[in-house]
Design an enzyme around this catalytic site. Sequence first.
Site, PDB file in Angstrom:
ATOM      1  N   GLU A  46      55.009  41.519  35.176  1.00 59.46           N
ATOM      2  CA  GLU A  46      54.156  40.388  35.564  1.00 59.46           C
ATOM      3  C   GLU A  46      53.340  39.930  34.365  1.00 59.46           C
ATOM      4  O   GLU A  46      52.751  40.757  33.662  1.00 59.46           O
ATOM      5  CB  GLU A  46      53.205  40.812  36.692  1.00 59.46           C
ATOM      6  N   THR A  76      48.036  36.125  38.498  1.00 53.06           N
ATOM      7  CA  THR A  76      46.789  35.364  38.611  1.00 53.06           C
ATOM      8  C   THR A  76      47.075  33.922  39.018  1.00 53.06           C
ATOM      9  O   THR A  76      46.538  32.969  38.466  1.00 53.06           O
ATOM     10  CB  THR A  76      45.959  35.424  37.306  1.00 53.06           C
ATOM     11  N   LYS A 136      49.580  42.814  47.647  1.00 52.49           N
ATOM     12  CA  LYS A 136      48.967  43.455  46.484  1.00 52.49           C
ATOM     13  C   LYS A 136      47.565  43.935  46.872  1.00 52.49           C
ATOM     14  O   LYS A 136      46.721  43.119  47.260  1.00 52.49           O
ATOM     15  CB  LYS A 136      48.886  42.445  45.331  1.00 52.49           C
TER      16      LYS A 136
END
Length: 203
Positions: A46, A76, A136
Site C-alpha cells: 500500500e 489514505t 482496516k
Amino acid sequence: MTTIDNAAFDTMLAGRPLMAIFRGFGVERSLALAEQAWSLGIDVVELPIQSEADLEALAAVAEAGRAAGRMVGAGTVVSLRHVAQAAEAGAAFTVSPGFDERVARASFEAGLPPLPGVATATEVQAAMSIGLTWLKAFPAALLGPAWFGAMAGPFPGARFVATGGMDATNAGAFLARGVRTVAVGAALEDPEQLPALAALLAR
C-alpha cells in the site's frame, strides 16, 4: 440503497499475514522498498497518496507490481478525488483511515475494492451493513489485540487488517487474536526486524 462488497480481499489477502505500507518515499525509494517486500514474500503493498509525488510513486510501483503479479493499493484515500487519482494511477484497491460510505462506494464502482478504517463497534456495523466484510482496524496498536476478540462475538463475519503501530514485536499477538493481515511500514526498514517478519510469513 444497494449493497457493495470487498470480497476480492478473500483472494487478495488469503494466506498473506503481512502487508507493507510505504509512505512518502518518492518513486525510486518506494520501488526499492516494494522489491524488498516482494522478495521477502510480502505480496501486497500500500502506498498512501497525500501529494503529487506520492501519486507518481504509486503509479510506478503499481506498474512494477502488475509486471510481477503483485497487488499494489492506494492508502489514505479520504475523498472522491483520491478514488479517481488511485484508479488513474493503476491501484488495485483503496485503503482509508476511517469509514466514509461515499468513498467506499465510489471505490467499489471504480473497480477498486475498498478497505475502510474502523475503531468502534458502531463503525464495524455501519461498514458491514452496506456489504463490506474486510475492514482496516486503525490505530491497531492503541486498540490492542483484545479488541479483535471482542469484535468477533457480535461480528463473526468481519475480517480485519490491523494497521497502525505494527511491527515484528507485536504482529504475532494480533494474528493470534484472529487478525487476518497485519500492515507494517517502518519495520521493513529495520534490518533487525526483517528475520522476525520473515518468520511470521513462514508460520
